[in-house]
Design an enzyme around this catalytic site. Structure first.
Site, PDB file in Angstrom:
ATOM      1  N   ARG A 158       0.801  -1.231   0.000  1.00  0.00           N
ATOM      2  CA  ARG A 158       0.000   0.000   0.000  1.00  0.00           C
ATOM      3  C   ARG A 158       0.831   1.277   0.000  1.00  0.00           C
ATOM      4  O   ARG A 158       0.559   2.205  -0.766  1.00  0.00           O
ATOM      5  CB  ARG A 158      -0.894   0.061   1.255  1.00  0.00           C
ATOM      6  CG  ARG A 158      -2.240  -0.545   1.101  1.00  0.00           C
ATOM      7  CD  ARG A 158      -2.698  -1.084   2.429  1.00  0.00           C
ATOM      8  NE  ARG A 158      -1.858  -2.214   2.767  1.00  0.00           N
ATOM      9  CZ  ARG A 158      -2.111  -3.457   2.371  1.00  0.00           C
ATOM     10  NH1 ARG A 158      -3.201  -3.734   1.744  1.00  0.00           N
ATOM     11  NH2 ARG A 158      -1.275  -4.447   2.644  1.00  0.00           N
ATOM     12  N   THR A 159       1.804   1.343   0.890  1.00  0.00           N
ATOM     13  CA  THR A 159       2.536   2.603   1.012  1.00  0.00           C
ATOM     14  C   THR A 159       3.302   2.870  -0.277  1.00  0.00           C
ATOM     15  O   THR A 159       3.304   3.989  -0.796  1.00  0.00           O
ATOM     16  CB  THR A 159       3.478   2.560   2.233  1.00  0.00           C
ATOM     17  OG1 THR A 159       2.701   2.184   3.372  1.00  0.00           O
ATOM     18  CG2 THR A 159       4.096   3.912   2.495  1.00  0.00           C
ATOM     19  N   LYS A 184      27.539  -4.150  -3.447  1.00  0.00           N
ATOM     20  CA  LYS A 184      28.989  -3.954  -3.635  1.00  0.00           C
ATOM     21  C   LYS A 184      29.602  -3.293  -2.416  1.00  0.00           C
ATOM     22  O   LYS A 184      30.763  -2.891  -2.444  1.00  0.00           O
ATOM     23  CB  LYS A 184      29.235  -3.068  -4.857  1.00  0.00           C
ATOM     24  CG  LYS A 184      28.690  -3.615  -6.162  1.00  0.00           C
ATOM     25  CD  LYS A 184      29.037  -2.636  -7.278  1.00  0.00           C
ATOM     26  CE  LYS A 184      28.244  -2.915  -8.532  1.00  0.00           C
ATOM     27  NZ  LYS A 184      28.275  -1.771  -9.450  1.00  0.00           N
ATOM     28  N   ARG A 230      11.517   3.628   2.833  1.00  0.00           N
ATOM     29  CA  ARG A 230      11.095   2.719   3.905  1.00  0.00           C
ATOM     30  C   ARG A 230      12.231   1.758   4.177  1.00  0.00           C
ATOM     31  O   ARG A 230      12.746   1.114   3.249  1.00  0.00           O
ATOM     32  CB  ARG A 230       9.857   1.938   3.469  1.00  0.00           C
ATOM     33  CG  ARG A 230       9.644   0.695   4.294  1.00  0.00           C
ATOM     34  CD  ARG A 230       8.364  -0.003   3.985  1.00  0.00           C
ATOM     35  NE  ARG A 230       7.220   0.759   4.458  1.00  0.00           N
ATOM     36  CZ  ARG A 230       5.992   0.256   4.588  1.00  0.00           C
ATOM     37  NH1 ARG A 230       5.757  -1.002   4.282  1.00  0.00           N
ATOM     38  NH2 ARG A 230       5.008   1.000   5.024  1.00  0.00           N
TER      39      ARG A 230
HETATM   40  C1  NCD Z   1       1.929  -1.008   8.103  1.00  0.00           C
HETATM   41  C2  NCD Z   1       3.434  -0.902   8.189  1.00  0.00           C
HETATM   42  O1  NCD Z   1       4.133  -1.173   7.219  1.00  0.00           O
HETATM   43  O2  NCD Z   1       3.873  -0.513   9.247  1.00  0.00           O
HETATM   44  N1  NCD Z   1       1.466  -1.187   6.802  1.00  0.00           N
HETATM   45  C3  NCD Z   1       1.220  -0.072   6.038  1.00  0.00           C
HETATM   46  O3  NCD Z   1       2.083   0.737   5.795  1.00  0.00           O
HETATM   47  N2  NCD Z   1      -0.045   0.107   5.613  1.00  0.00           N
HETATM   48  C4  NCD Z   1       1.324  -1.952   9.046  1.00  0.00           C
HETATM   49  C5  NCD Z   1       1.825  -3.349   9.122  1.00  0.00           C
HETATM   50  O4  NCD Z   1       2.674  -3.783   8.357  1.00  0.00           O
HETATM   51  O5  NCD Z   1       1.323  -4.063   9.997  1.00  0.00           O
END
Ligand code: NCD
Length: 343
Positions: free
Chosen positions: A65-66, A94, A115
């Site tokens: 989703r993100t 590397k 992320r």
């Molecule tokens: C969450 C995350 O990645 O922290 N997911 C998200 O971004 N919608 C929640 C999760 O993974 O439980």
């Protein structure tokens, strides 16, 4: 978002920079862009805003989703995107350092959305940006067990929209349930609660996965009342929102999650009747057994709308970062005049 010296927005690292005025503005902006996008002319006008801009989506930690909502939010504004999702395809194999990788991304793009499994890496990237000659904004799309500020923003938008006819988030009782210890979404959401009046929190978790002390200490310092329990059935009748989270099994080092009795921490047709008729159920997703799919058809289930809200909130965040609020206001007036709000 951390305001820069002129008071404008720049990096989005944690929830600390968000005051009520900024949250309200972001929520209004979110609704505004989604209304503009409803017509073909509006969608085309949005896409014409940032065709010269490029974004890097650096997501070595898994995401559906993100990643997709940021990717599509970029495309809605005409921003072109590059991505690294599998570190095996980057020069990290590397031996290139994290700092050098981030600096390299910044050479090619205008914003880095990232992320990582490590806590604190978005903050580290932002600190590096503030030292180099061509810095770009860093957006934290999830940093380890620690922070997920843009999720908290879309959660605030979803709460506010759900309670629009009932005075908004102020005065509501919000329960957060599940792995509160290792879930970053609930940590970030707690971090925004100081902006709302008379909110009460109920933290529902297995004892082993109770909310961490740092978050509780901050809630106490901010005068936000909260209670802790492991008995969902007791709290269901008194809450306005139930924010469900999954047990974060990926952080187990010795099978800690195996002891969890999911039956005690799940919503299902059996306990759903205990919830108020106008309460809402949220979940950042992905879900495990903590929400029975049979709940999806209940009008109180808000998580699929929450998921879609996320894309529009991320458009609003990008609009703020690229300082396009005035262009959006002009487009809203020209392309989609807003209908008067009901009293
Ligand atoms: C969450 C995350 O990645 O922290 N997911 C998200 O971004 N919608 C929640 C999760 O993974 O439980």
């Amino acid at each position: 978002m951390q305001p820069d010296l002129a008071g404008r927005l720049y990096h989005v690292i944690d929830t600390s920079g968000f005051d009520r005025a900024l949250l309200d503005e972001l929520c209004e902006l979110t609704t505004r862009v989604r209304n503009i996008a409803k017509t073909t002319a509006g969608a085309q006008a949005l896409q014409a805003l940032l065709p010269h801009a490029r974004a890097m989506l650096y997501f070595p930690q898994p995401s559906t989703r993100t990643f997709l909502s940021f990717n599509n939010a970029c495309h809605i504004l005409g921003i072109r995107t590059s991505e690294i999702r599998d570190p095996a395809t980057s020069s990290e194999v590397k031996g290139e350092s994290f700092d050098d990788s981030i600096r390299t991304f910044s050479s090619y793009v205008d914003v880095i959305i990232m992320r990582t499994p490590e806590a604190g890496y978005a903050a580290r990237a932002a600190a590096q940006m503030d030292r180099i000659p061509r810095p770009v904004p860093i957006v934290n799309a999830g940093s380890g067990k620690d922070q997920h500020p843009t999720q908290a923003l879309l959660d605030i938008y979803t709460l506010g929209r759900s309670f629009a006819d009932r005075g908004g988030i102020d005065g509501k009782t919000i329960a957060m349930m599940g792995d509160l210890k290792r879930g970053r979404t609930v940590r970030s959401l707690c971090g925004l609660m100081r902006n709302y009046r008379d909110v009460r929190l109920v933290l529902v978790a297995p004892e082993a996965f109770a909310m961490e002390d740092d978050v509780k200490a901050r809630l106490r310092a901010q005068g936000i009342p909260f209670t802790e329990t492991s008995r969902l059935a007791d709290v269901l009748p008194e809450i306005d929102a139930l924010y469900v989270t999954r047990i974060q099994t990926e952080w187990d080092t010795a099978g800690e999650s195996r002891g969890v009795d999911y039956a005690q921490f799940s919503v299902n047709p059996g306990n759903l009747p205990l919830l108020k008729h106008d309460a809402i159920i949220m979940h950042p997703l992905p879900r495990g057994p903590e929400i029975d799919p049979a709940v999806d058809d209940d009008p109180r289930a808000m998580y699929w709308r929450q998921e879609r809200n996320g894309m529009w909130m991320r458009v609003a965040i990008l609009v703020k970062i690229f300082r396009l609020e005035d262009r959006i206001a002009a487009l809203a007036a020209a392309v989609a005049p807003e209908a008067p709000r009901p009293a």
